[in-house]
Design an enzyme around this catalytic site. Structure first.
Site, mmCIF file in Angstrom:
data_model
loop_
_atom_site.group_PDB
_atom_site.id
_atom_site.type_symbol
_atom_site.label_atom_id
_atom_site.label_comp_id
_atom_site.label_asym_id
_atom_site.label_seq_id
_atom_site.Cartn_x
_atom_site.Cartn_y
_atom_site.Cartn_z
ATOM 1 N N HIS A 278 137.539 71.929 70.183
ATOM 2 C CA HIS A 278 137.328 72.648 71.224
ATOM 3 C C HIS A 278 137.437 72.076 72.728
ATOM 4 C CE1 HIS A 278 134.887 74.933 68.155
ATOM 5 N NE2 HIS A 278 134.978 75.628 69.015
ATOM 6 N N LYS B 252 132.276 71.707 75.676
ATOM 7 C CA LYS B 252 131.362 72.287 74.357
ATOM 8 C C LYS B 252 130.561 70.882 74.205
ATOM 9 C CE LYS B 252 131.291 74.275 69.935
ATOM 10 N NZ LYS B 252 130.412 75.221 70.274
#
Length: 240
Positions: free
Chosen positions: A135, A139
Site C-alpha cells: 500500500h 496507510k
C-alpha cells in the site's frame, strides 16, 4: 441521496466524485477542523454518512452518527475489535451500519476466489501459504484490513492454521504469515501464494487507483439508505 463525508482526504474526495457522478448530493463534509458540525442539526438531512478517517477517530465518528439515527458506511480499518460497539449502537438507534475492510468490487470478488482456493487446498500440507500486501506510505494500519480478512478466510477454511502474524522470517506452521510493504503511490495490491517444491499457485488483486474503492462505498451507501440493521459488502453484491 444526501450524503455526509466524514473525512475529506484523498479517499473522501474520490467518493465525492463517484457520488456526484451517480446523482447524489454531498451536504456535509467533516474534517478535523469542523468536527463540531457532526451534530443533530447538520446530520438531519443526511441519508447516509460515509466515514473514511483513521483508526483512532473512526469509533467516535461512527457512534456519534449512529446516535442521531444516521446510517453509516465505514471504510476505516484498524479498529475491528470495537466494531461490536457500532453494531450495538445501530440496533439501539434503529439505524444501519456497514463496515468493510475493502469496498472495491474486484476485491470482494477476490475474497470469494480466496475462500474457494483455500477450500481446494485444504489438507495439502506440502504447500506453504503466504499473504502479501503493498500500500501507499500514508496507510497507517499494518497489515491492511484487507490482508487480515484474506488471512482470516484462509484460517477458517483450510484448517490447521490458527492465526495470522506479520512475517518475521520464523513463522511456525500454524501461522499464516503476512508480508506488508509500504511504497509511494500504490493504491493497494494483495497476493495469496501456495508454494510447494513442485509449483506455486498465486492469486493477485491490483488496484490501479482509488476509484474502485470510492464506487463501492457509494454503492454500499445506496444499499443501506432507508434500511435498519448490520450489513456487509456481500449483501450489497448479492453474494450468498
Amino acid at each position: 441521496m444526501n450524503i455526509a463525508l466524514i473525512g475529506y482526504g484523498k479517499m473522501g474526495q474520490a467518493i465525492e466524485r463517484a457520488a456526484t457522478k451517480r446523482g447524489h448530493n454531498i451536504v456535509l463534509r467533516i474534517t478535523s477542523a469542523n468536527k463540531q458540525d457532526m451534530d443533530a442539526q447538520h446530520l438531519r438531512p443526511v441519508d447516509v454518512a460515509i466515514e473514511f478517517t483513521n483508526p483512532e477517530a473512526a469509533k467516535e465518528n461512527v457512534l456519534r452518527c449512529l446516535s442521531f439515527g444516521t446510517n453509516v458506511v465505514c471504510g476505516t480499518t484498524g479498529w475491528n475489535k470495537q466494531l461490536h460497539e457500532a453494531h450495538s449502537a445501530a440496533k439501539l438507534h434503529n439505524a444501519a451500519f456497514l463496515h468493510a475492510s475493502n469496498f472495491s468490487l474486484g476485491v470482494n470478488i477476490f475474497f470469494e476466489v480466496n475462500k474457494l482456493l483455500a477450500a481446494l487446498m485444504k489438507g495439502r500440507a506440502d504447500y506453504s501459504i503466504t499473504v502479501e500486501e503493498t500500500h501507499h506510505t500514508q496507510k497507517k494500519d499494518i497489515p491492511s484490513g484487507t490482508a487480515i480478512t484474506i488471512a482470516e478466510q484462509i484460517i477458517q477454511t483450510t484448517g490447521g492454521k490458527k492465526r495470522w502474524a506479520l512475517n518475521d522470517g520464523n513463522d511456525p506452521e500454524e501461522v499464516v504469515p503476512i508480508f506488508a510493504h509500504r511504497v509511494e503511490n500504490v493504491p493497494g495490491t494483495h497476493k495469496v501464494s501456495y508454494d510447494s517444491a513442485i509449483d506455486t499457485i498465486d492469486i493477485i488483486h491490483t488496484a490501479h487507483n482509488r476509484d474502485g474503492f470510492a464506487l463501492g462505498a457509494v454503492l454500499a451507501a445506496e444499499f443501506i439508505a432507508g434500511k435498519q440493521g448490520i450489513f456487509s459488502m456481500k449483501d450489497v453484491l448479492g453474494i450468498k
